[in-house]
Design an enzyme around this catalytic site. Structure first.
Site, short mmCIF file in Angstrom:
data_model
loop_
_atom_site.label_atom_id
_atom_site.label_comp_id
_atom_site.label_asym_id
_atom_site.label_seq_id
_atom_site.Cartn_x
_atom_site.Cartn_y
_atom_site.Cartn_z
N HIS A 120 0.84 -1.20 0.00
CA HIS A 120 0.00 0.00 0.00
C HIS A 120 0.88 1.26 0.00
O HIS A 120 0.72 2.14 -0.85
CB HIS A 120 -0.90 -0.04 1.25
CG HIS A 120 -1.82 1.13 1.39
ND1 HIS A 120 -3.12 1.10 0.95
CD2 HIS A 120 -1.63 2.36 1.91
CE1 HIS A 120 -3.70 2.28 1.20
NE2 HIS A 120 -2.81 3.05 1.78
N GLU A 121 1.83 1.32 0.93
CA GLU A 121 2.70 2.51 1.00
C GLU A 121 3.59 2.61 -0.23
O GLU A 121 3.97 3.70 -0.65
CB GLU A 121 3.54 2.48 2.29
CG GLU A 121 2.75 2.40 3.60
CD GLU A 121 1.66 3.46 3.73
OE1 GLU A 121 1.82 4.55 3.14
OE2 GLU A 121 0.65 3.19 4.42
N HIS A 148 1.78 4.61 -2.80
CA HIS A 148 1.95 6.04 -2.50
C HIS A 148 3.35 6.51 -2.92
O HIS A 148 3.51 7.57 -3.52
CB HIS A 148 1.80 6.28 -0.99
CG HIS A 148 0.38 6.25 -0.48
ND1 HIS A 148 -0.60 7.05 -1.01
CD2 HIS A 148 -0.21 5.55 0.52
CE1 HIS A 148 -1.75 6.84 -0.36
NE2 HIS A 148 -1.53 5.92 0.57
N GLU A 197 -4.56 7.95 -2.78
CA GLU A 197 -5.08 6.68 -2.30
C GLU A 197 -5.38 5.74 -3.47
O GLU A 197 -5.28 4.51 -3.33
CB GLU A 197 -6.35 6.93 -1.46
CG GLU A 197 -6.75 5.79 -0.57
CD GLU A 197 -5.82 5.55 0.61
OE1 GLU A 197 -4.90 6.37 0.85
OE2 GLU A 197 -5.99 4.50 1.29
#
Lengths: 510, 510
Positions: free
Chosen positions: A253-254, A257, A292
């Site tokens: 997830h990170e 980003h 996101e």
């Protein structure tokens, strides 16, 4: 370098420095350093605010002519200056003071489960945020003004029907899933040593394209990504030795980003187009929702896909030979995509997560709109959890007190989580159309074509375009939930053997 | 809070932030972050300089009345403002530009051993530093002006006779030592895993009194200590798996620096009295020399003493049972105090270290005074190494090019290393007189009485007093090498079985 660029560069430097101070405080700083660090950050914020509001900066912005990037930067600067000038200094001060106080009260209330001890601070926080909305200005609903600071252009008028449609779909799909037998997931809670989790997660992040020559992975209590220009983009994760998915999918997830931040064109470094001037935050992503969309795309679309695990599960098994000896790839893939209603947002699966978000959005909109009182908030929360998820909230600690957002004065940020899911599917659909070989690339573990396409379409532009402009340029349409609903329906129909009975999707996609 | 205190606090915040950025760059930052970090630091330095030179700061300082700490802070602020105003902005700018350029040229020259490629940059650096000395002002010698930025009050007139006396003593003592058989030290280069080195070193640092609730130990290429108020004081070390003393004594050295910073009175945090305003550096220590006196005191006086190892050697042996199986405490203590002339300053023993320093001081003084040309520098270096240490320099890489200082524009900082040694012995002698039980405490591993005495006498005051005032208050006399020479003579007479023949000590101490 023009005066505007020189001043913009210094402003971005200051915001990057704030991010370094934040990163250090959350990953490295000894406990004793807290009070001094708060002073240091307040001083740098003060300098940044002063420079943003300096008449020379406004004049320099007014004189900008030239290419689209330059004029857009100047326009954004002028808008931020105007917005910041509309907010009275006393309100900014009161909000900052209340924020530190109410976070402490919230933490205490959460640990005791006593909402009443936090309610007065929350009432004042709602009041100050309504004042903030009035100062910033709006056309229809005060919540629009707050929403706009996280997701430029988004309004209640857009959000409500969108979320209504999503909710109907999700509730129906959840019901259908709950009628089916659940896959096993016992093995996910076996013991997985942190060192090996880190090794595997980081290897996957690098395969996706995260450049550790311009970044690093650390541990922190709450995972996050933060950047100090595209030359230095750091991520963190939290290793739970008895729950494998947390760090694994948290890292992916990170990574999404981080690749967004690393992918911005170097020419935009140290400019307004990598600065959230109103939020005093150095960030290249166009909005919270757009950001996101990339974390969700890489975490869920790629990281939880069958193709990904067909390819990388042997490596995971080699990393944890004992823990995964009795688990095949089908079982593993089903386990990490298992849907199960739960009380806590950050532990929710991909489907019920949106239901947690929509609940919060509806309540915070009503609070800001004056239609719901703080006193009635816990009851409203609990009844919605009952109706949407079929769960009874045993204590406010696991209910209305679970998130830090409201105590931090963040009203209007929750929608961006679900907006990100929707945008992720729109972008992914456009990538599929643009790259006919995409699925073959992904099955071969070749993530570069997708990353490059996203970089060309989105990442490189930083904050040049609004989220809406990015969607139009890339997908040809504005915010549209259809690709997301289609994705969820297909995904869970496959996983749970459902047979085309999700009427709320079919009906709404006509 | 008065206007002066408020502005001083913000200035200190900015200097602390610069220190955070430095610490991160040296311990955590990915390689890609270098260029962006340089911009961030330049911007913060610029803001700090602007605030220091703001007329409002000077006016606020002029209006200060009250207790001694306040008036001294105001006085120091006014002196720093006046000194900084005397330096033309163009010179500050040229020095900053030259600094980054010449460090690169120096690093290249050092790796090739070709001094000629660095000489033009060094000539310009000497020239700019002479201009800096002229701008800052001096009475007798331009070197005094530069010296004064590191060690307030120190002059060539004081330094030369002092160093002359030290050199005579050291050369004679070294000669006497070299006539004796050398202890074995083969075991120091066995393999010592870094993790255990760190564990033991940090345990000793904490025994001395380093508070890790307000600090932390990391790795870096060059060990250092740095503080962001006394609430957050960090140290680093470098682990050499095949040379045990490096990290061990390096950690104890930085621990001495760190306890000085942690010991400043909390009321002085965020004030001029914990800020080097002219150097734009957040530091609580009174001067470079005073700071070094504490690192040397804890590293050498305590950490290399027989009492320390009688007590802690069993623990070291338990940490490295195989590596130290055939070594008793006497052998270990002699090995870590072994004297052996070498070419490289940072690898030198306690005695020859001063000879390395005095060589540099004499040469840089002559460069700044115009008595030595850059062209003649390597020859002057090499002949002095031959005469003092009996060694032939095989390449400028191991000679005149070994230190980064001159390429960084640091002229006048070298003396503070030896000044620190001298002050350490003066302070230690005063502690012995004030604490009759000191030696019993140390033999019992009770370091608190010494640390508390040093805190009361020195640490708590930060930069309230000049180094000279601290010496007078604490020892009753100004800078005096006698205790230091006495310490070295006694120490090495014991270790090497010398018999009272160090005439240069006896003669000069009459």
């Amino acid at each position: 370098m023009t005066e505007f660029k020189r001043r913009s560069a210094e402003l971005n430097d200051l915001l990057c420095v704030l991010n370094v101070l934040t990163w250090d405080a959350r990953t490295q700083m000894p406990a004793g350093g807290t009070a001094a660090r708060a002073h240091q950050m307040a001083t740098i914020s003060g300098v940044a605010r002063e420079r943003l509001l300096a008449p020379e900066f406004e004049q320099a912005a007014q004189q900008v002519t030239g290419n689209e990037a330059d004029t857009r930067a100047a326009q954004q600067a002028l808008e931020a200056v105007a917005a910041m000038r509309r907010v009275p200094a006393a309100l900014t001060h009161d909000l900052a003071v209340l924020k530190s106080e109410s976070q402490v009260l919230w933490a205490q209330a959460r640990s005791t489960g006593n909402f009443a001890t936090f309610a007065p601070a929350l009432e004042r926080m709602v009041d100050l945020n309504r004042q903030l909305a009035d100062a910033l200005g709006y056309e229809d609903h005060p919540y629009d003004a707050l929403l706009n600071t996280y997701e430029p252009g988004l309004t209640v008028a857009t959000l409500l029907p969108l979320f209504g449609r999503l909710r109907a779909h999700h509730v129906e799909l959840l019901q259908a899933i709950q009628d089916q037998p659940q896959p096993r997931s016992d093995f996910l809670t076996r013991q997985y040593p942190a060192a090996q989790q880190k090794e595997f997660s980081l290897a996957m992040a690098q395969l996706f394209g995260y450049d550790t020559g311009r970044g690093r992975l650390d541990e922190s209590a709450h995972p996050f990504e933060i950047s100090f220009t595209q030359q230095d983009v750091r991520i963190t994760t939290r290793f739970q030795e008895h729950f494998l998915p947390a760090a694994l999918f948290g890292t992916l997830h990170e990574t999404g980003h981080a690749m967004y931040e690393q992918g911005v064109h170097p020419d935009l470094s140290r400019s307004v187009l990598t600065s959230d001037l109103l939020g005093l935050y150095a960030v290249a992503g166009a909005s919270y929702g757009t950001h996101e969309s990339q974390s969700r795309l890489w975490e869920n679309r790629i990281g939880r896909s069958r193709a990904f695990w067909d390819l990388h599960y042997p490596q995971l098994q080699a990393t944890f030979p004992e823990q995964l000896a009795d688990v095949d790839v089908t079982e593993f893939h089903r386990a990490v995509n298992r849907v199960q209603p739960s009380l806590i947002r950050v532990e929710a699966d991909e489907l019920t997560y949106d239901l947690h978000i929509m609940l919060r959005v509806e309540l915070e909109r009503a609070l800001i709109g004056g239609e719901l009182s703080v006193q009635d908030l816990p009851e409203a929360w609990n009844s919605r959890i009952q109706s949407d998820l079929g769960l009874t909230v045993p204590s406010d600690s696991q209910g209305v007190l679970q998130d830090i957002h409201w105590s931090s004065g963040m009203f209007g940020s929750f929608p961006t989580y679900t907006i990100g899911n929707i945008m992720a599917s729109q972008f992914y659909q456009a990538a599929e159309q643009a790259l006919p070989e995409l699925s073959a690339h992904l099955s071969a573990g070749n993530y570069a074509p997708l990353r490059q396409w996203l970089t060309e379409q989105i990442y490189q532009y930083g904050r040049t375009f609004t989220p809406h402009e990015l969607l139009i340029r890339t997908t040809g349409s504005g915010l549209d939930p259809a690709p997301y609903l289609q994705y969820l329906t297909n995904k869970y129909s496959d996983l749970y053997g459902l047979k085309g009975e999700i009427t709320s999707f079919s009906a709404s996609s006509l």
